[in-house]
Design a protein around this motif. Structure first.
Motif, short mmCIF file in Angstrom:
data_model
loop_
_atom_site.label_atom_id
_atom_site.label_comp_id
_atom_site.label_asym_id
_atom_site.label_seq_id
_atom_site.Cartn_x
_atom_site.Cartn_y
_atom_site.Cartn_z
N HIS A 1 0.83 -1.21 0.00
CA HIS A 1 0.00 0.00 0.00
C HIS A 1 0.86 1.26 0.00
O HIS A 1 0.51 2.26 -0.65
CB HIS A 1 -0.92 -0.02 1.22
CG HIS A 1 -2.01 -1.04 1.13
ND1 HIS A 1 -2.79 -1.39 2.20
CD2 HIS A 1 -2.45 -1.79 0.08
CE1 HIS A 1 -3.66 -2.32 1.83
NE2 HIS A 1 -3.47 -2.57 0.55
N LEU A 2 1.96 1.25 0.73
CA LEU A 2 2.85 2.42 0.73
C LEU A 2 3.40 2.71 -0.67
O LEU A 2 3.77 3.84 -0.97
CB LEU A 2 4.01 2.19 1.70
CG LEU A 2 3.66 2.23 3.19
CD1 LEU A 2 4.84 1.74 4.03
CD2 LEU A 2 3.23 3.62 3.62
N ARG A 3 3.43 1.69 -1.53
CA ARG A 3 3.93 1.85 -2.89
C ARG A 3 2.79 2.04 -3.90
O ARG A 3 3.03 2.07 -5.10
CB ARG A 3 4.76 0.63 -3.28
CG ARG A 3 6.08 0.52 -2.52
CD ARG A 3 6.65 -0.88 -2.63
NE ARG A 3 8.02 -0.99 -2.10
CZ ARG A 3 8.31 -1.10 -0.82
NH1 ARG A 3 7.33 -1.12 0.09
NH2 ARG A 3 9.57 -1.19 -0.42
N GLY A 4 1.55 2.13 -3.42
CA GLY A 4 0.42 2.31 -4.32
C GLY A 4 -0.11 1.04 -4.93
O GLY A 4 -0.90 1.09 -5.89
N LEU A 5 0.30 -0.11 -4.40
CA LEU A 5 -0.15 -1.40 -4.92
C LEU A 5 -1.35 -1.91 -4.13
O LEU A 5 -1.33 -1.95 -2.90
CB LEU A 5 0.97 -2.44 -4.80
CG LEU A 5 2.07 -2.45 -5.84
CD1 LEU A 5 3.21 -3.34 -5.37
CD2 LEU A 5 1.55 -2.94 -7.18
N MET A 6 -2.37 -2.33 -4.85
CA MET A 6 -3.45 -3.08 -4.22
C MET A 6 -2.99 -4.52 -4.00
O MET A 6 -2.09 -5.01 -4.69
CB MET A 6 -4.70 -3.09 -5.11
CG MET A 6 -5.32 -1.74 -5.35
SD MET A 6 -6.81 -1.84 -6.39
CE MET A 6 -6.08 -2.07 -8.03
N VAL A 7 -3.61 -5.21 -3.04
CA VAL A 7 -3.33 -6.63 -2.81
C VAL A 7 -4.66 -7.37 -2.72
O VAL A 7 -5.52 -7.03 -1.90
CB VAL A 7 -2.52 -6.87 -1.52
CG1 VAL A 7 -2.10 -8.33 -1.43
CG2 VAL A 7 -1.29 -5.96 -1.46
N PHE A 8 -4.83 -8.35 -3.59
CA PHE A 8 -6.03 -9.19 -3.61
C PHE A 8 -5.68 -10.58 -3.09
O PHE A 8 -4.53 -11.00 -3.13
CB PHE A 8 -6.58 -9.33 -5.03
CG PHE A 8 -6.98 -8.03 -5.70
CD1 PHE A 8 -7.28 -6.91 -4.97
CD2 PHE A 8 -7.05 -7.95 -7.08
CE1 PHE A 8 -7.66 -5.72 -5.58
CE2 PHE A 8 -7.41 -6.78 -7.71
CZ PHE A 8 -7.71 -5.66 -6.97
N LEU A 9 -6.69 -11.29 -2.64
CA LEU A 9 -6.51 -12.65 -2.14
C LEU A 9 -7.51 -13.59 -2.81
O LEU A 9 -8.70 -13.27 -2.92
CB LEU A 9 -6.72 -12.70 -0.62
CG LEU A 9 -6.63 -14.09 0.03
CD1 LEU A 9 -5.22 -14.66 -0.10
CD2 LEU A 9 -7.03 -14.02 1.50
#
Length: 586
Positions: A183-191
């Motif tokens: 998130h700090l890098r602007g990336l979403m994370v899905f599971l």
């Protein structure tokens, strides 16, 4: 006691333990000592334990003889049959405190398996690769399932403790740190989550709550979502990942295999519950389906908050038709795409699914799919490779092993610049050749059954390749799948190619994608010249012209409208596997 949340409730000086065990006569929670639990009329057992704290390990003793983990365990440090550990999810100090996610139309997904993404195979080791994803142009990292599974290597679809991120990858806080750093890098994370079955080893629910199950599937016992407690277990699980770990979205695996969805359907209830969380938190939360039934009615990418439906579906049709074009393979489900495959490709580009109610020979001649109606392109996640389409092959081979490099790059140029959200599998962004075969770590009769099943499924491959077909239970098979990362200080033409495509997507397409709509796609020149249009937001018109063959073709269409954004101006003769994009005004 009414239907409620599963798992312990932590308080400053105690913990309340809860277990739904309607088939049990007696249950005790065992920590350093044994605590008898009171049972109500609905099959819930409850006990308050004053000495319980974060880090306390516990298990449940069923009818004085069977010790089982908590089915809603937050952590299993000693695998699926060991004791559960109490976790305080509120203790982690998040650093990306202002993160609210990203809108769906900005999505570019890289799917990965935590255990093979890095040599270390841990959540924390992945953090070192996040800058690579950002520089490539990826905006969303999708993790294959994490629910605790038996053994030390597994794809993740054999999870039995849905609330516990598998211990072999690290602790719950290690996972949170990965998500926070993304998130700090602007990336979403899905599971990726699996709600259609439990894995075959380490699931004790049938012993004390047989009401969870209603039938058998090829993967395990089917789940009965007509039962209120069972529905609550799945809904709470979705919220658990999204709230306690701040995942930006979930991809629900194989929902066509849900045997009993209940009324309203469990899919509807999960979506509505997630919508409440999104509304309360102000976050962008995205729900995606895998659904072989191509049910367009379940999809709605335009609503800002989930309200019973899902943003998008993985578009297997798009993959299958491209795979046939690139490899000429026609076995299995590829047989449904052998008649005019390029016309089916055009159909996926102009209206999402290739099958929208047509009869499927692979499925016994029954109708498959629904008309998409007014769904926009953002309802369809397109890909050329993913874990299934690589791993569910005898050798776990990637496209790079067999397909022409020029053809792959043409397919990438179409996939990554079309208005549908694109997905790649880990390493695809640089043309990795590392295999991704199926692997699991079972023992005894179950291991023998898995081997026998694979031999039946790939009998022809075993005849052809013999001992070269990897043993799915062998440690060497798992190790062969560990991604071989290249030296990015050297020239990597494929990676540079993908980076430039994704830069073009970010700069030229993404600002207009929120209101994209399908328009048209056609073929000319003996089905080799592909021409397609999409209407984007702000009165923009996206135009594709491509030679999807290994022969040069005459460009007999009118000049491309607008300005070129990829490939330049198309010449009078289009070279084999050449792709041109332009952007103009409607």
């Amino acid at each position: 006691m009414s239907v409620g949340r599963f798992g312990p409730i932590l308080r400053p000086d105690s913990a309340t333990f809860r277990l739904w065990a309607p088939a049990a006569s007696e249950v005790a929670v065992v920590t350093d000592s044994t605590h008898e639990m009171a049972k109500d009329d609905n099959g819930w057992f409850i006990a308050e334990v004053a000495a319980a704290r974060p880090g306390t390990r516990y298990h449940y003793r069923i009818d004085g003889g069977l010790d089982v983990p908590d089915p809603a365990s937050s952590y299993q440090p000693d695998d699926v049959s060991g004791p559960s550990e109490l976790i305080d999810h509120s203790r982690f100090q998040w650093k990306a405190i202002d993160w609210r996610g990203r809108p769906w139309h900005e999505t570019v997904i890289l799917e990965c398996h935590v255990g093979t993404f890095t040599p270390e195979g841990t959540y924390r080791a992945m953090i070192g690769k996040l800058d690579h994803l950002v520089s490539t142009g990826i905006t969303a990292l999708e993790l294959m399932p994490l629910a605790d599974f038996a053994g030390t290597w597994n794809w993740g679809y054999d999870g039995v403790l849905w609330y516990a991120p598998d211990h072999v990858y690290g602790t719950p806080d290690d996972l949170r740190e990965l998500i926070d750093q993304a998130h700090l890098r602007g990336l979403m994370v899905f599971l990726d989550v699996v709600y259609n079955h439990f894995g075959p080893e380490g699931n004790y629910l049938a012993r004390y709550a047989p009401q969870f199950f209603c039938a058998e599937t090829p993967w395990g016992s089917a789940i009965d979502y007509r039962v209120p407690e069972v529905r609550a277990f799945a809904v709470d699980n979705a919220l658990h990942w999204l709230d306690n770990y701040r995942f930006d979205g979930l991809r629900l695996d194989a929902v066509h295999a849900l045997a009993e969805m209940g009324e309203p359907s469990i899919l509807n209830e999960i979506s509505r519950a997630v919508g409440v969380l999104a509304r309360q938190s102000g976050r962008h939360i995205h729900l995606v389906l895998e659904n072989d039934d191509n049910r367009a009615v379940l999809l709605d990418p335009s609503s800002s908050i989930p309200d019973g439906k899902y943003r998008a579906q993985w578009n297997d049709d798009y993959h299958h038709v491209w795979h046939l074009i690139l490899t000429q393979e026609t076995h299995g489900y590829y047989g449904d795409y052998t008649t005019q495959p390029r016309h089916l490709l055009a159909r996926t580009l102009r209206s999402g699914f290739a099958y929208q109610g047509e009869l499927s020979a692979h499925r016994g001649g029954r109708a498959r799919g629904e008309q998409i109606g007014v769904l926009p392109p953002t309802a369809f996640v397109n890909f050329l490779q993913n874990h299934d389409q690589i791993g569910n092959r005898a050798l776990g081979d990637r496209l790079e092993w067999t397909a022409d490099a020029r053809a792959i790059e043409a397919a990438l140029a179409i996939t990554l610049l079309a208005p549908m959200p694109p997905l790649m599998f880990m390493g695809e962004e640089w043309g990795a050749t590392t295999p991704f075969p199926f692997f699991c770590d079972f023992t005894g009769d179950l291991a023998d059954a898995v081997r026998a099943g694979r031999r039946r499924e790939f009998a022809e491959a075993y005849e052809t390749f013999g001992n070269d077909v990897p043993d799915p239970l062998a440690l060497s098979t798992f190790r062969s799948a560990i991604l071989a990362w290249p030296d990015f200080t050297r020239s990597l033409p494929r990676h540079a190619f993908v980076k430039e495509l994704l830069r073009t997507r970010r700069d030229e397409l993404t600002p207009h994608l929120a209101n994209a709509a399908f328009a048209s796609a056609e073929l000319r020149q003996n089905d080799r010249l592909l021409i397609a249009y999409w209407r984007l937001g702000d009165n923009a018109l996206l135009h594709l012209r491509a030679n999807v063959s290994d022969h040069n073709v005459t460009n007999d269409a009118s000049p491309m409208p607008g300005r070129p954004i990829w490939g330049g101006e198309p010449p009078a003769r289009l070279p084999a596997w050449s792709v041109f994009w332009s952007m103009g005004a409607i």
